[in-house]
Design a protein around this motif. Structure first.
Motif, short mmCIF file in Angstrom:
data_model
loop_
_atom_site.label_atom_id
_atom_site.label_comp_id
_atom_site.label_asym_id
_atom_site.label_seq_id
_atom_site.Cartn_x
_atom_site.Cartn_y
_atom_site.Cartn_z
N GLN A 84 0.81 -1.22 0.00
CA GLN A 84 0.00 0.00 0.00
C GLN A 84 0.85 1.27 0.00
OE1 GLN A 84 0.36 -2.15 2.50
NE2 GLN A 84 0.06 -1.22 4.51
N VAL A 85 2.16 1.18 0.25
CA VAL A 85 3.00 2.37 0.25
C VAL A 85 3.57 2.69 -1.13
CG1 VAL A 85 3.62 2.04 2.67
CG2 VAL A 85 5.19 1.27 0.90
N CYS A 86 3.39 1.80 -2.10
CA CYS A 86 3.96 2.02 -3.43
C CYS A 86 3.53 3.34 -4.05
CB CYS A 86 3.60 0.86 -4.36
SG CYS A 86 4.36 -0.70 -3.92
N ARG A 87 2.24 3.54 -4.18
CA ARG A 87 1.73 4.77 -4.81
C ARG A 87 2.10 6.02 -4.00
NH1 ARG A 87 -4.03 5.77 -4.77
NH2 ARG A 87 -3.85 7.98 -4.56
N PRO A 88 1.90 6.03 -2.67
CA PRO A 88 2.29 7.23 -1.91
C PRO A 88 3.78 7.56 -2.02
CG PRO A 88 0.88 5.83 -0.57
CD PRO A 88 1.19 5.07 -1.82
N VAL A 89 4.64 6.55 -1.93
CA VAL A 89 6.08 6.81 -2.03
C VAL A 89 6.42 7.34 -3.42
CG1 VAL A 89 8.37 5.73 -2.04
CG2 VAL A 89 6.75 5.20 -0.21
N ALA A 90 5.82 6.77 -4.46
CA ALA A 90 6.07 7.25 -5.83
C ALA A 90 5.64 8.71 -5.98
CB ALA A 90 5.34 6.36 -6.83
N GLU A 91 4.47 9.04 -5.46
CA GLU A 91 3.99 10.43 -5.57
C GLU A 91 4.88 11.39 -4.78
OE1 GLU A 91 -0.16 11.36 -5.24
OE2 GLU A 91 -0.73 9.45 -6.18
N LEU A 92 5.30 10.97 -3.59
CA LEU A 92 6.18 11.84 -2.79
C LEU A 92 7.53 12.02 -3.47
CD1 LEU A 92 5.24 10.52 0.75
CD2 LEU A 92 4.77 12.81 -0.16
N LEU A 93 8.06 10.97 -4.08
CA LEU A 93 9.33 11.09 -4.82
C LEU A 93 9.20 12.05 -5.99
CD1 LEU A 93 10.50 7.37 -4.81
CD2 LEU A 93 11.61 9.28 -3.62
N GLU A 94 8.08 11.98 -6.70
CA GLU A 94 7.84 12.90 -7.82
C GLU A 94 7.81 14.35 -7.33
OE1 GLU A 94 7.60 12.15 -11.08
OE2 GLU A 94 7.67 9.98 -10.85
N LEU A 95 7.18 14.57 -6.18
CA LEU A 95 7.11 15.93 -5.62
C LEU A 95 8.49 16.42 -5.20
CD1 LEU A 95 3.83 15.67 -3.52
CD2 LEU A 95 4.16 16.92 -5.68
N VAL A 96 9.26 15.55 -4.55
CA VAL A 96 10.62 15.93 -4.13
C VAL A 96 11.46 16.27 -5.35
CG1 VAL A 96 12.75 15.06 -3.09
CG2 VAL A 96 10.57 14.66 -1.96
N ALA A 97 11.36 15.45 -6.39
CA ALA A 97 12.12 15.70 -7.63
C ALA A 97 11.71 17.01 -8.27
CB ALA A 97 11.94 14.54 -8.60
N HIS A 99 10.87 19.64 -6.65
CA HIS A 99 11.23 20.72 -5.72
C HIS A 99 10.02 21.53 -5.27
CE1 HIS A 99 15.39 19.83 -6.63
NE2 HIS A 99 15.13 19.95 -7.91
N VAL A 100 8.96 20.83 -4.90
CA VAL A 100 7.77 21.54 -4.44
C VAL A 100 7.96 22.03 -3.02
CG1 VAL A 100 6.23 20.22 -5.94
CG2 VAL A 100 6.61 19.47 -3.61
N ASP A 101 7.07 22.90 -2.63
CA ASP A 101 7.08 23.47 -1.30
C ASP A 101 6.88 22.38 -0.24
OD1 ASP A 101 4.92 24.93 0.85
OD2 ASP A 101 6.80 25.97 0.42
N ARG A 102 7.51 22.56 0.91
CA ARG A 102 7.42 21.59 2.01
C ARG A 102 5.97 21.35 2.43
NH1 ARG A 102 10.66 20.73 7.39
NH2 ARG A 102 8.99 19.95 8.67
N THR A 103 5.16 22.38 2.42
CA THR A 103 3.77 22.24 2.82
C THR A 103 3.03 21.29 1.89
OG1 THR A 103 3.80 24.49 3.69
CG2 THR A 103 1.63 23.51 3.32
N VAL A 104 3.31 21.37 0.59
CA VAL A 104 2.68 20.47 -0.38
C VAL A 104 3.12 19.03 -0.09
CG1 VAL A 104 2.52 19.85 -2.83
CG2 VAL A 104 2.48 22.25 -2.14
N LEU A 105 4.39 18.83 0.22
CA LEU A 105 4.89 17.50 0.57
C LEU A 105 4.18 16.96 1.81
CD1 LEU A 105 8.76 17.70 0.10
CD2 LEU A 105 7.22 16.08 -0.97
N GLU A 106 4.06 17.80 2.83
CA GLU A 106 3.41 17.36 4.06
C GLU A 106 1.94 17.05 3.82
OE1 GLU A 106 4.31 20.54 6.78
OE2 GLU A 106 6.25 19.67 7.30
N GLN A 107 1.25 17.89 3.06
CA GLN A 107 -0.17 17.64 2.77
C GLN A 107 -0.34 16.33 2.01
OE1 GLN A 107 -1.05 21.29 0.72
NE2 GLN A 107 -1.76 22.31 2.57
N THR A 108 0.52 16.09 1.03
CA THR A 108 0.44 14.86 0.26
C THR A 108 0.74 13.66 1.16
OG1 THR A 108 1.11 16.05 -1.73
CG2 THR A 108 1.31 13.64 -1.78
N GLY A 109 1.80 13.77 1.95
CA GLY A 109 2.13 12.68 2.88
C GLY A 109 0.98 12.38 3.82
N CYS A 110 0.35 13.42 4.33
CA CYS A 110 -0.76 13.22 5.27
C CYS A 110 -2.00 12.67 4.57
CB CYS A 110 -1.07 14.51 6.01
SG CYS A 110 0.21 14.91 7.24
#
Length: 175
Positions: A84-97, A99-110
């Protein structure tokens, strides 16, 4: 090899200096990244011959992301135990790559809080959390993830770097 002395004592031919205990060395992030890349290359070189013997589908086969593949190779058992972590990790990696804002990363992670909880309970995922924490501020425990997400949602939760929490409440008093 020993030499005989005039008094028939055995004396080593080569004297080795006593071993000094080595101090623990903290590896910088750059070295950790290089180790991960080398581990990835090694895993990739070993994966091809083994793939023909394995009929099991690879972890995260349904996720279309080139960024997640090296991460999967570092901890494939993690993704097998926590698919179940495959899609979330992939999306978070795309966001990190990206260079999105930290808030966007946190919202997506949450938004994936429930799915990501598995990372904290599965021992084979520990290496991923250590690597992620070497370059980003990632929650270290499931409880810290829960508290951060609650804080982001506006639950007025305050927490410190030791992940202890205090909840503050306000009471309206009629005047």
């Amino acid at each position: 090899r020993f030499a005989q002395t005039a008094t028939s004592q055995r004396v080593p031919l080569v004297q080795c200096p006593p071993q000094q205990p080595q101090a623990m060395v903290s590896l910088p992030t750059v070295v950790l990244v290089k180790v991960v890349v080398l581990m990835d290359l090694l895993a990739a070189s070993l994966a091809a011959p083994l793939a023909s013997m394995n009929t099991e589908a690879p972890p995260c086969a349904d996720v279309d992301s080139v960024l997640i593949q090296p991460v999967i190779r570092v901890a494939p058992q993690c993704f097998r135990q926590c698919p179940q972590v495959c899609r979330p990790v992939a999306e978070l990696l795309e966001l990190v790559a990206g260079h999105v804002d930290r808030t966007v990363l946190e919202q997506t992670g949450c938004s994936f809080e429930h799915e990501l909880q598995c990372l904290y309970g599965e021992p084979s995922c520990k290496v991923l959390l250590v690597i992620a924490n070497s370059s980003m501020d990632v929650p270290e425990t499931a409880e810290e993830l829960r508290l951060r997400c609650a804080d982001l949602a506006g639950n007025q939760t305050t927490w410190t770097s030791t992940t202890t929490s205090t909840t503050t409440a306000t009471t309206a008093v009629p005047s």
